[in-house]
Design a protein around this motif. Structure first.
Motif, PDB file in Angstrom:
ATOM      1  N   ALA A   1       0.445   2.062  10.628  1.00 56.90           N
ATOM      2  CA  ALA A   1       1.835   1.938  10.185  1.00 56.90           C
ATOM      3  C   ALA A   1       1.945   2.118   8.680  1.00 56.90           C
ATOM      4  O   ALA A   1       2.814   1.567   8.031  1.00 56.90           O
TER       5      ALA A   1
ATOM      6  N   LEU B   1       2.105   5.142   5.504  1.00 58.87           N
ATOM      7  CA  LEU B   1       3.089   6.214   5.324  1.00 58.87           C
ATOM      8  C   LEU B   1       2.931   7.317   6.361  1.00 58.87           C
ATOM      9  O   LEU B   1       3.913   7.806   6.899  1.00 58.87           O
ATOM     10  N   ALA B   2       1.680   7.710   6.663  1.00 60.95           N
ATOM     11  CA  ALA B   2       1.494   8.794   7.626  1.00 60.95           C
ATOM     12  C   ALA B   2       2.007   8.371   9.004  1.00 60.95           C
ATOM     13  O   ALA B   2       2.692   9.132   9.685  1.00 60.95           O
TER      14      ALA B   2
ATOM     15  N   SER C   1      -0.546  -1.459  14.849  1.00 59.79           N
ATOM     16  CA  SER C   1      -1.131  -1.642  13.514  1.00 59.79           C
ATOM     17  C   SER C   1      -1.850  -2.981  13.413  1.00 59.79           C
ATOM     18  O   SER C   1      -1.342  -4.003  13.877  1.00 59.79           O
ATOM     19  N   LYS C   2      -3.005  -2.954  12.764  1.00 60.57           N
ATOM     20  CA  LYS C   2      -3.761  -4.204  12.685  1.00 60.57           C
ATOM     21  C   LYS C   2      -3.168  -5.169  11.666  1.00 60.57           C
ATOM     22  O   LYS C   2      -3.522  -6.348  11.655  1.00 60.57           O
TER      23      LYS C   2
ATOM     24  N   SER D   1       0.130  -2.216   4.878  1.00 63.67           N
ATOM     25  CA  SER D   1      -0.778  -1.059   4.926  1.00 63.67           C
ATOM     26  C   SER D   1      -1.130  -0.645   3.497  1.00 63.67           C
ATOM     27  O   SER D   1      -0.356  -0.872   2.568  1.00 63.67           O
ATOM     28  N   HIS D   2      -2.286   0.011   3.339  1.00 64.79           N
ATOM     29  CA  HIS D   2      -2.743   0.306   1.977  1.00 64.79           C
ATOM     30  C   HIS D   2      -1.791   1.223   1.198  1.00 64.79           C
ATOM     31  O   HIS D   2      -1.771   1.182  -0.037  1.00 64.79           O
ATOM     32  N   SER D   3      -0.994   2.011   1.908  1.00 66.84           N
ATOM     33  CA  SER D   3      -0.030   2.874   1.201  1.00 66.84           C
ATOM     34  C   SER D   3       0.812   2.075   0.204  1.00 66.84           C
ATOM     35  O   SER D   3       1.271   2.613  -0.801  1.00 66.84           O
TER      36      SER D   3
ATOM     37  N   GLY E   1       0.511   5.597  -8.905  1.00 64.94           N
ATOM     38  CA  GLY E   1       0.923   6.608  -9.876  1.00 64.94           C
ATOM     39  C   GLY E   1       2.007   7.566  -9.451  1.00 64.94           C
ATOM     40  O   GLY E   1       2.866   7.921 -10.259  1.00 64.94           O
ATOM     41  N   GLY E   2       2.017   8.022  -8.188  1.00 62.61           N
ATOM     42  CA  GLY E   2       3.085   8.931  -7.809  1.00 62.61           C
ATOM     43  C   GLY E   2       2.730   9.935  -6.739  1.00 62.61           C
ATOM     44  O   GLY E   2       1.649   9.906  -6.158  1.00 62.61           O
TER      45      GLY E   2
ATOM     46  N   VAL F   1      -6.943  -1.680  17.457  1.00 64.92           N
ATOM     47  CA  VAL F   1      -7.387  -0.678  18.430  1.00 64.92           C
ATOM     48  C   VAL F   1      -8.916  -0.611  18.397  1.00 64.92           C
ATOM     49  O   VAL F   1      -9.511  -0.400  17.340  1.00 64.92           O
TER      50      VAL F   1
ATOM     51  N   ASP G   1     -11.524   2.849  10.620  1.00 68.95           N
ATOM     52  CA  ASP G   1     -11.437   2.710  12.086  1.00 68.95           C
ATOM     53  C   ASP G   1     -10.974   3.997  12.762  1.00 68.95           C
ATOM     54  O   ASP G   1     -11.482   4.367  13.823  1.00 68.95           O
TER      55      ASP G   1
ATOM     56  N   LEU H   1      -7.526  -0.729  -8.968  1.00 68.65           N
ATOM     57  CA  LEU H   1      -7.183   0.572  -9.540  1.00 68.65           C
ATOM     58  C   LEU H   1      -6.346   0.440 -10.809  1.00 68.65           C
ATOM     59  O   LEU H   1      -5.396  -0.331 -10.865  1.00 68.65           O
TER      60      LEU H   1
ATOM     61  N   GLU I   1      -4.768   9.809   5.442  1.00 66.91           N
ATOM     62  CA  GLU I   1      -6.117   9.778   4.860  1.00 66.91           C
ATOM     63  C   GLU I   1      -7.211   9.867   5.912  1.00 66.91           C
ATOM     64  O   GLU I   1      -8.303  10.346   5.629  1.00 66.91           O
TER      65      GLU I   1
ATOM     66  N   SER J   1      -2.152  12.798  -2.233  1.00 64.70           N
ATOM     67  CA  SER J   1      -2.447  12.096  -0.994  1.00 64.70           C
ATOM     68  C   SER J   1      -1.187  11.502  -0.382  1.00 64.70           C
ATOM     69  O   SER J   1      -0.954  11.600   0.828  1.00 64.70           O
ATOM     70  N   LEU J   2      -0.362  10.900  -1.227  1.00 67.51           N
ATOM     71  CA  LEU J   2       0.925  10.427  -0.700  1.00 67.51           C
ATOM     72  C   LEU J   2       1.670  11.607  -0.100  1.00 67.51           C
ATOM     73  O   LEU J   2       2.268  11.521   0.974  1.00 67.51           O
TER      74      LEU J   2
HETATM   75  C1  LIG Z   1      -4.959   1.390  -5.038  1.00 66.78           C
HETATM   76  C2  LIG Z   1      -4.601   2.767  -4.562  1.00 66.78           C
HETATM   77  C3  LIG Z   1      -3.689   3.525  -5.271  1.00 66.78           C
HETATM   78  C4  LIG Z   1      -3.350   4.806  -4.840  1.00 66.78           C
HETATM   79  N1  LIG Z   1      -2.449   5.527  -5.569  1.00 66.78           N
HETATM   80  C5  LIG Z   1      -2.074   6.760  -5.125  1.00 66.78           C
HETATM   81  C6  LIG Z   1      -1.077   7.512  -5.816  1.00 66.78           C
HETATM   82  O1  LIG Z   1      -0.489   7.078  -6.808  1.00 66.78           O
HETATM   83  N2  LIG Z   1      -0.765   8.741  -5.338  1.00 66.78           N
HETATM   84  C7  LIG Z   1      -1.347   9.279  -4.224  1.00 66.78           C
HETATM   85  O2  LIG Z   1      -1.014  10.392  -3.839  1.00 66.78           O
HETATM   86  N3  LIG Z   1      -2.290   8.562  -3.549  1.00 66.78           N
HETATM   87  C8  LIG Z   1      -2.655   7.329  -3.957  1.00 66.78           C
HETATM   88  N4  LIG Z   1      -3.591   6.617  -3.248  1.00 66.78           N
HETATM   89  C9  LIG Z   1      -4.061   7.126  -1.958  1.00 66.78           C
HETATM   90  C10 LIG Z   1      -2.976   6.907  -0.894  1.00 66.78           C
HETATM   91  O3  LIG Z   1      -2.264   5.743  -1.190  1.00 66.78           O
HETATM   92  C11 LIG Z   1      -3.555   6.771   0.509  1.00 66.78           C
HETATM   93  O4  LIG Z   1      -4.439   7.818   0.769  1.00 66.78           O
HETATM   94  C12 LIG Z   1      -2.436   6.814   1.553  1.00 66.78           C
HETATM   95  O5  LIG Z   1      -1.423   5.885   1.242  1.00 66.78           O
HETATM   96  C13 LIG Z   1      -2.972   6.547   2.945  1.00 66.78           C
HETATM   97  O6  LIG Z   1      -1.893   6.436   3.837  1.00 66.78           O
HETATM   98  P1  LIG Z   1      -2.137   6.389   5.398  1.00 66.78           P
HETATM   99  O7  LIG Z   1      -0.793   6.286   6.025  1.00 66.78           O
HETATM  100  O8  LIG Z   1      -3.029   7.485   5.795  1.00 66.78           O
HETATM  101  O9  LIG Z   1      -2.961   5.029   5.635  1.00 66.78           O
HETATM  102  P2  LIG Z   1      -2.672   3.507   5.227  1.00 66.78           P
HETATM  103  O10 LIG Z   1      -1.471   3.337   4.407  1.00 66.78           O
HETATM  104  O11 LIG Z   1      -3.953   2.984   4.708  1.00 66.78           O
HETATM  105  O12 LIG Z   1      -2.372   2.828   6.630  1.00 66.78           O
HETATM  106  C14 LIG Z   1      -3.357   2.681   7.628  1.00 66.78           C
HETATM  107  C15 LIG Z   1      -2.737   1.974   8.816  1.00 66.78           C
HETATM  108  O13 LIG Z   1      -3.649   2.006   9.903  1.00 66.78           O
HETATM  109  C16 LIG Z   1      -3.692   0.745  10.526  1.00 66.78           C
HETATM  110  N5  LIG Z   1      -5.004   0.600  11.184  1.00 66.78           N
HETATM  111  C17 LIG Z   1      -6.228   0.922  10.686  1.00 66.78           C
HETATM  112  N6  LIG Z   1      -7.183   0.649  11.602  1.00 66.78           N
HETATM  113  C18 LIG Z   1      -6.554   0.184  12.701  1.00 66.78           C
HETATM  114  C19 LIG Z   1      -6.996  -0.273  13.972  1.00 66.78           C
HETATM  115  N7  LIG Z   1      -8.291  -0.284  14.322  1.00 66.78           N
HETATM  116  N8  LIG Z   1      -6.055  -0.724  14.846  1.00 66.78           N
HETATM  117  C20 LIG Z   1      -4.741  -0.740  14.522  1.00 66.78           C
HETATM  118  N9  LIG Z   1      -4.284  -0.307  13.326  1.00 66.78           N
HETATM  119  C21 LIG Z   1      -5.166   0.145  12.445  1.00 66.78           C
HETATM  120  C22 LIG Z   1      -3.453  -0.241   9.406  1.00 66.78           C
HETATM  121  O14 LIG Z   1      -2.962  -1.447   9.915  1.00 66.78           O
HETATM  122  C23 LIG Z   1      -2.411   0.509   8.578  1.00 66.78           C
HETATM  123  O15 LIG Z   1      -1.121   0.263   9.082  1.00 66.78           O
HETATM  124  C24 LIG Z   1      -3.942   5.329  -3.674  1.00 66.78           C
HETATM  125  C25 LIG Z   1      -4.847   4.564  -2.956  1.00 66.78           C
HETATM  126  C26 LIG Z   1      -5.191   3.308  -3.415  1.00 66.78           C
HETATM  127  C27 LIG Z   1      -6.223   2.544  -2.629  1.00 66.78           C
END
Ligand SMILES: Cc1cc2nc3c(=O)[nH]c(=O)nc-3n(C[C@H](O)[C@H](O)[C@H](O)COP(=O)(O)OP(=O)(O)OC[C@H]3O[C@@H](n4cnc5c(N)ncnc54)[C@H](O)[C@@H]3O)c2cc1C
Length: 556
Positions: free
Chosen positions: A11, A13-14, A35-36, A42-44, A49-50, A155, A209, A240, A362, A378-379
């Protein structure tokens, strides 16, 4: 058993973008997210930075695509890069319409700041809390569209039957208990794996995961050796310090007070690509010009007002976690694991080679970042490819009737968890101990400088830790909020991901972007301009290689 049309694992951004896109494409469709953690944890949310898009007057998507291909040392697939950069401006405007509060320039337009690896000013931002702003706006949309979220469900496995992905098996963390949840399509959006390393900017939940789920289901992972080390994380914490701080004009200094980037990247200085800056910092520290294992990030010349307006969070983090106020004192920083450029191999539409399984964000490798991701891309990737994966999955299943499922995977997973719960032993080893050792082994041996010997050592350690991970002892044998159990399961994901990083890195006898080998210091396009592809076998990963798609930017 519940069978959804589209089920999204993650849950962030992706995941949220994929859900909204699937629903927009086929209104009334049954879309759910699992979502866990609560979605806005979530880490998003931590992205600072942007997000990049060529919306400036003197910019173009072609220039963005060129910077991305070049910044990734030409390992990114250029058809995917072109798609991402072309669609970025519309996606940013759509985010704005959803209610994202971007910072503004003096004319009231979305403000943009310079980021590394590009000559353009292309990164849209909301102060230094961009991820927070976007994720919360997206969550409001999720609520508005009443998309169901299995909140705090973990999951443990994909369900693969009749050679297609048919759903997931998941543990209900709040109430305890294992369930099978069916879906005509599953989209993995489970984020990164930074916690494979000890020093990392990533949240503790970033345990790879999603990559491990696919890998165990026989779906290959691509380019896993490319782990980005962010040049500037706060001393000893891994927190960071955004590239935006250098984008706003911050300097990097060594112990002699030199702006050492002048020696490594005289033109781009502090805004060279992340791999270049990380290597430069590593070199300064190695040659004794560091400050306590760090270098210094100097923002003093920006002045209090600008720091408070543009980098409020950075100031707060430096004060609280390093005891220095950047208005008056430079911040001690060191490189730390930040981002996994590799991931579940997909095409441009998020499709994996397993029918019914998609991946985005990611945890996926489309691939747009190649050997080194540009900050702010990445965002963007989560938004563009989350949207595309949602659309394609919705399209594929719209007219598909639901199919009955067997309970074979559920039973196998129940047996695996019962076995873990029943582990007894004299050693009483806990999951966190194995996890710590893994982090140490990987940070020490597979960090910014790698050699054949160091990587072989890491490989040996990972194999030994895998055996120990199966035997860890859980102190909590209960069902409700058993974080002990979740940690033990996450540990297995970390180890699966680690073995693919080691295998890819050992095989790739060259240096490219984030993968720097002291024993092969040169980039070698003749042999190594290709993706590495890791498949699981009982004896560890098996590697294949695949060509890179080059369209308009020949490697230079
Ligand atoms: C501190 C930091 C700053 C950053 N700053 C930037 C920036 O300024 N610009 C940029 O472009 N990128 C930045 N990045 C990178 C970017 O934020 C991430 O790559 C991106 O947000 C990842 O999004 P996502 O939706 O793929 O995953 P996430 O946002 O990490 O979400 C993962 C989701 O998967 C779920 N999940 C995982 N495993 C399981 C499981 N086994 N069962 C159920 N649910 C599960 C979690 O609960 C969560 O909801 C940054 C990263 C960090 C760590």
């Amino acid at each position: 058993m519940k069978i959804h049309d589209v089920l999204i694992v993650g849950a962030g951004l992706a995941g949220m973008r994929a859900a909204l896109s699937a629903l927009a494409h086929v209104p009334g469709m049954d879309v759910a997210i699992i979502s866990k953690v609560h979605p806005v944890r979530s880490h998003s949310v931590a992205a600072q930075g942007g997000i990049n898009a060529a919306i400036g007057e003197h910019d173009s998507w072609e220039a963005h695509a060129f910077d991305t291909a070049k910044g990734g040392l030409y390992l990114g697939d250029q058809d995917a890069i072109e798609g991402m950069c072309r669609e970025a401006p519309d996606d940013i405007l759509e985010l704005e319409r959803m209610g994202v509060i971007f910072s503004r320039d003096e004319k009231g337009r979305i403000a943009q700041r310079p980021f590394g690896g590009t000559g353009a000013v292309r990164t849209c931002y909301a102060a230094d809390r961009t991820g927070h702003a976007i994720l919360h706006a997206m969550y409001e949309q999720l609520l508005k569209h009443r998309i169901f979220v299995y909140e705090e469900w973990y999951v443990t496995s994909l369900i693969v039957e009749e050679s297609g992905c048919r759903g997931v098996v998941a543990w209900d963390i709040q109430r305890g208990g294992l369930h099978a949840i069916g879906a005509k399509a599953v989209i993995l959006a489970a984020g990164g794996s930074g916690r494979v390393f000890l020093t990392s900017t990533n949240a503790v939940i970033n345990t790879g995961d999603g990559m491990a789920l696919a890998y165990r289901a026989g779906v290959p992972l691509m380019d896993m050796e490319f782990v980005q080390f962010h040049p500037t994380t706060l001393k000893d914490t891994g927190i960071l310090i955004t590239e935006g701080a250098r984008g706003e004009g911050g300097y990097l200094l060594n112990t002699l007070g030199d702006r050492f980037m002048a020696w490594y990247a005289p033109d781009q200085m502090e805004l060279a690509t992340r791999s270049t800056v990380s290597l430069a910092i590593g070199q300064e520290i190695l040659e004794g010009r560091g400050v306590d294992g760090c270098v210094l990030l100097d923002l003093r010349h920006l002045g209090r007002a600008r720091i408070e307006e543009r980098l409020p969070q950075i100031r707060q983090l430096a004060i609280e976690f390093a005891g220095v106020d950047p208005v008056e004192t430079p911040i001690p920083v060191q490189p730390g694991a930040h981002y996994q450029m590799g991931g579940v191999r997909t095409n441009q539409w998020g499709e994996t080679e397993l029918p019914g399984l998609y991946a985005a964000g990611e945890c996926a490798c489309v691939s747009v970042h190649g050997a080194n991701r540009l900050g702010g891309n990445s965002l963007l990737e989560t938004i563009v490819f989350g949207r595309r994966a949602g659309l394609r999955a919705a399209e594929a299943v719209a007219s598909q009737p639901p199919r009955a499922l067997s309970d074979a995977t559920l039973r196998a997973e129940a047996a695996r968890i019962n076995k873990l719960m029943a582990n007894e032993g004299k050693s009483l080893e806990r999951a966190w101990q194995v996890r710590d050792e893994l982090g140490q082994a990987m940070s020490l041996n597979l960090g910014i400088f790698r050699t054949k010997e160091s990587m072989a050592e890491a490989g040996k350690r990972v194999r030994a830790l895998k055996d120990r991970a199966d035997r860890v002892v859980l102190q909590d044998r209960g069902k409700i909020f058993n974080t002990d159990l979740i940690q033990a399961l996450e540990l297995q994901s970390l180890l699966d991901v680690a073995e693919t990083i080691v295998a890819g890195a050992m095989a790739r006898e060259e240096s490219r972007g984030a993968h720097y080998r002291a024993d092969f210091p040169k980039r070698d396009d003749a042999t190594w301009l290709q993706h590495s592809i890791a498949r699981r076998t009982p004896d560890g990963p098996r590697l294949d290689f695949a060509p890179v798609t080059i369209t308009r930017f020949p490697p230079k």
